[in-house]
Enzyme design. Structure first.
Site, mmCIF file in Angstrom:
data_model
loop_
_atom_site.group_PDB
_atom_site.id
_atom_site.type_symbol
_atom_site.label_atom_id
_atom_site.label_comp_id
_atom_site.label_asym_id
_atom_site.label_seq_id
_atom_site.Cartn_x
_atom_site.Cartn_y
_atom_site.Cartn_z
ATOM 1 N N TYR A 130 0.983 -1.386 0.151
ATOM 2 C CA TYR A 130 0.238 -0.143 -0.009
ATOM 3 C C TYR A 130 0.975 1.290 0.042
ATOM 4 O O TYR A 130 1.883 1.309 0.744
ATOM 5 C CB TYR A 130 -0.961 0.029 1.306
ATOM 6 C CG TYR A 130 -2.328 -0.004 0.758
ATOM 7 C CD1 TYR A 130 -2.949 0.614 -0.093
ATOM 8 C CD2 TYR A 130 -3.121 -1.271 1.137
ATOM 9 C CE1 TYR A 130 -4.369 0.658 -0.331
ATOM 10 C CE2 TYR A 130 -4.393 -1.424 1.217
ATOM 11 C CZ TYR A 130 -4.942 -0.269 0.255
ATOM 12 O OH TYR A 130 -6.217 -0.386 0.077
ATOM 13 N N GLU B 77 -0.579 4.869 -0.518
ATOM 14 C CA GLU B 77 -1.367 6.035 -0.764
ATOM 15 C C GLU B 77 -0.579 7.123 -0.627
ATOM 16 O O GLU B 77 0.183 7.375 0.249
ATOM 17 C CB GLU B 77 -2.643 6.006 0.054
ATOM 18 C CG GLU B 77 -3.555 4.811 -0.455
ATOM 19 C CD GLU B 77 -4.965 4.820 0.491
ATOM 20 O OE1 GLU B 77 -4.662 5.437 1.623
ATOM 21 O OE2 GLU B 77 -5.880 4.245 0.245
ATOM 22 N N ASP C 146 -6.322 13.232 -25.395
ATOM 23 C CA ASP C 146 -6.341 11.934 -24.748
ATOM 24 C C ASP C 146 -5.613 10.983 -25.700
ATOM 25 O O ASP C 146 -6.156 10.786 -26.911
ATOM 26 C CB ASP C 146 -7.715 11.417 -24.393
ATOM 27 C CG ASP C 146 -7.807 10.037 -24.174
ATOM 28 O OD1 ASP C 146 -6.646 9.302 -24.231
ATOM 29 O OD2 ASP C 146 -8.845 9.608 -23.741
ATOM 30 N N THR D 270 -3.792 5.832 -21.774
ATOM 31 C CA THR D 270 -3.593 4.812 -21.206
ATOM 32 C C THR D 270 -2.217 4.062 -21.718
ATOM 33 O O THR D 270 -1.569 4.710 -22.467
ATOM 34 C CB THR D 270 -4.684 3.561 -21.626
ATOM 35 O OG1 THR D 270 -4.524 3.752 -23.262
ATOM 36 C CG2 THR D 270 -5.896 3.889 -21.192
ATOM 37 N N LYS E 274 -1.898 0.219 -24.947
ATOM 38 C CA LYS E 274 -2.149 0.146 -26.470
ATOM 39 C C LYS E 274 -0.985 0.046 -27.174
ATOM 40 O O LYS E 274 -0.106 -0.667 -27.388
ATOM 41 C CB LYS E 274 -3.467 0.967 -26.671
ATOM 42 C CG LYS E 274 -4.729 0.946 -25.931
ATOM 43 C CD LYS E 274 -5.629 2.129 -26.209
ATOM 44 C CE LYS E 274 -6.895 1.916 -25.284
ATOM 45 N NZ LYS E 274 -6.985 2.649 -24.359
ATOM 46 N N ARG F 294 -1.715 -2.449 -17.930
ATOM 47 C CA ARG F 294 -2.817 -1.683 -18.119
ATOM 48 C C ARG F 294 -2.996 -0.665 -17.111
ATOM 49 O O ARG F 294 -3.248 -1.032 -16.012
ATOM 50 C CB ARG F 294 -3.729 -2.782 -18.012
ATOM 51 C CG ARG F 294 -5.178 -2.517 -18.326
ATOM 52 C CD ARG F 294 -6.168 -3.964 -18.077
ATOM 53 N NE ARG F 294 -5.926 -4.507 -19.506
ATOM 54 C CZ ARG F 294 -6.567 -4.324 -20.553
ATOM 55 N NH1 ARG F 294 -7.335 -3.387 -20.755
ATOM 56 N NH2 ARG F 294 -6.258 -4.793 -21.835
HETATM 57 N N1 DSN Z 1 -11.909 0.340 -25.052
HETATM 58 C C1 DSN Z 1 -10.860 0.919 -25.874
HETATM 59 C C2 DSN Z 1 -10.981 0.860 -27.093
HETATM 60 O O1 DSN Z 1 -11.160 -0.208 -27.538
HETATM 61 O O2 DSN Z 1 -10.687 1.743 -27.862
HETATM 62 C C3 DSN Z 1 -10.597 2.604 -25.303
HETATM 63 O O3 DSN Z 1 -10.964 2.725 -23.863
#
Ligand code: DSN
Length: 441
Positions: free
Chosen positions: A53, A55, A207, A233, A236, A242
């Site tokens: 933990y 925080e 974003d 994120t 990707k 993740r």
């Molecule tokens: N769910 C993702 C996508 O497939 O583009 C985006 O958050």
């Protein structure tokens, strides 16, 4: 004494993980938002870091025993700034968000009051839920429940209409103008967006969840030149674990406001195993090999797009600048749901998607496909040509069933698992996939 080994402790879960391993290995993965992490990243995810933990911010925690965790989080922050070429006197980064939607919500929570206004690309135009999505009847995303939202859209050819955007933004006067998308095959005009944001006194936020791998390797326009806030994120095109990141310019105390929104505003303890995995990947993305990988992700998407066009497929915007293709199926007379279903049965993962002109988001007439995963697995031109033909075969199967059984999904899908052409295609694809790189080879 505890038994530690998964296969001994829980055969059921162990078998399910093996099942998923085999599914990924024997499948053509075209979900544009996915990737296969490196073993190094997975080692962090399965490490003792999950036990702790922490925080609070590095060196200012609410728990003891964080001397190592502090070093990991600071390393991750430094690498994030370094990877994107940012100066720490001008930019701050928070690597604690659990993923992209929490990162975006933390930005709004930190910088806005409830009821303030946000404006982003509409979901059916390729935008994201967390950019304020709502329908006429229902506020769907919490970002539209707690903030007022009005979207901008793409034109009938699939391009963002910046002139209309400017008119709508001038009228609505959002406090934050958001650019970024989940299903947009083109780059963004950040300079134009900055001009619009300045005209109405809004923050400009990008974003870059889908394209962060392309931005970090300078294969797309640089949002940091013009934006006040950049979120992403990390799993990707960046190919990390993740997780999520928020970059913010150190102006008006915005870094402090966003840090406080992440914790204690919205989240509890940071996921330290993810932060370590992200640190590893942020080192990786600075290597020449990663840049070469991303160049291939883009050239593969463009190559596949041209091969598909030769077979009669129509692409939104007629091509791509990035890692994804948005394919219109209207000319074949089938829906995205039918195509998704047949593809799934032959071991091709992709998703139905709205394309310009769709009336209902519930019955989209397109599909979205991305090249990051199969580029990671080393798919070559011969493979992409094969894939184009396999996708056309899936269309033909959809059309043939529709002609024979009718358009209604229930009639069309009757005994579909028994369809011989589907079974044959599935075998061919499995054999092909087994030859590609995966974790053990
Ligand atoms: N769910 C993702 C996508 O497939 O583009 C985006 O958050």
């Amino acid at each position: 004494m505890f038994v530690n080994n998964l296969v001994t402790v829980d055969k059921e879960v162990s078998n399910l993980i093996n099942e998923e391993f085999n599914r990924q290995k024997c499948n053509i993965e075209l979900i544009a938002s996915e990737n296969f992490t490196s073993l190094a990243v997975r080692e962090c995810l399965g490490s003792v870091l999950t036990n702790k933990y922490s925080e609070g911010r590095p060196n200012r925690r609410y728990y003891g025993g964080n001397e190592v965790i502090d070093k990991i989080e600071l390393l991750c922050e430094n690498r994030a700034l370094e990877a994107f070429g940012l100066n720490s006197t001008e930019w701050a980064v928070n690597v604690q968000p659990y993923s992209g939607s929490p990162a975006n919500f933390a930005v709004y929570t930190g910088l806005l009051n409830p009821g303030d206004r946000i404006m982003g690309l509409d979901l059916p135009s390729g935008g994201h839920l967390s950019h304020g999505f709502e329908t006429e009847k229902k506020k769907i995303s919490a970002t539209s429940i707690y903030f007022q939202s009005k979207p901008y859209k793409v034109n009938s050819d699939g391009w963002i209409d910046y002139d209309e955007l400017e008119i709508n933004a001038t009228d609505f006067k959002p406090n934050i103008l958001i650019c970024g998308a989940s299903a947009y095959p083109r780059d963004f005009d950040y300079k134009r967006l900055r001009e619009i944001a300045d005209k109405i006194g809004a923050y400009l936020m990008a974003d870059i969840a889908h394209i962060s791998g392309l931005v970090v390797t300078k294969q797309m326009n640089n949002p940091f030149e013009y934006c006040d806030i950049v979120t992403s994120t990390t799993h990707k095109t960046l190919r990390g674990p993740r997780s999520g990141m928020i970059f913010v310019k150190k102006q008006d105390g915005n870094d402090r406001k966003i840090n406080e929104a992440v914790f204690p505003g919205l989240q509890g303890g940071p996921h330290n195993h993810q932060i370590a995995g992200l640190a590893v990947q942020l080192k990786e993305v600075q290597k020449e090999e990663f840049k070469e990988y991303i160049k291939k992700v883009i050239s593969n998407a463009q190559f596949l797009g041209e091969e598909l066009k030769k077979l009669g497929f129509e692409l939104s915007t007629d091509g791509t600048d990035n890692h994804l293709l948005l394919i219109k199926l209207k000319n074949f007379g089938i829906t995205g749901s039918k195509m998704e279903k047949v593809c799934e049965l032959v071991n091709i993962s992709l998703n139905k998607n709205c394309v310009p002109g769709d009336k209902s988001a519930l019955s989209p007439t397109g599909i979205r496909i991305g090249t990051p995963c199969m580029t990671t697995r080393g798919m070559n031109n011969e493979g992409w040509i094969k894939l184009a033909h396999w996708l056309k075969k899936c269309v033909d199967i959809c059309v043939e069933r529709q002609n024979r059984l009718g358009k209604k999904l229930r009639d069309w899908g009757k005994n579909i698992e028994e369809d011989v052409s589907i079974k044959e295609l599935r075998e061919e694809i499995i054999n092909y996939c087994k030859e590609l790189n995966f974790y053990e080879n």
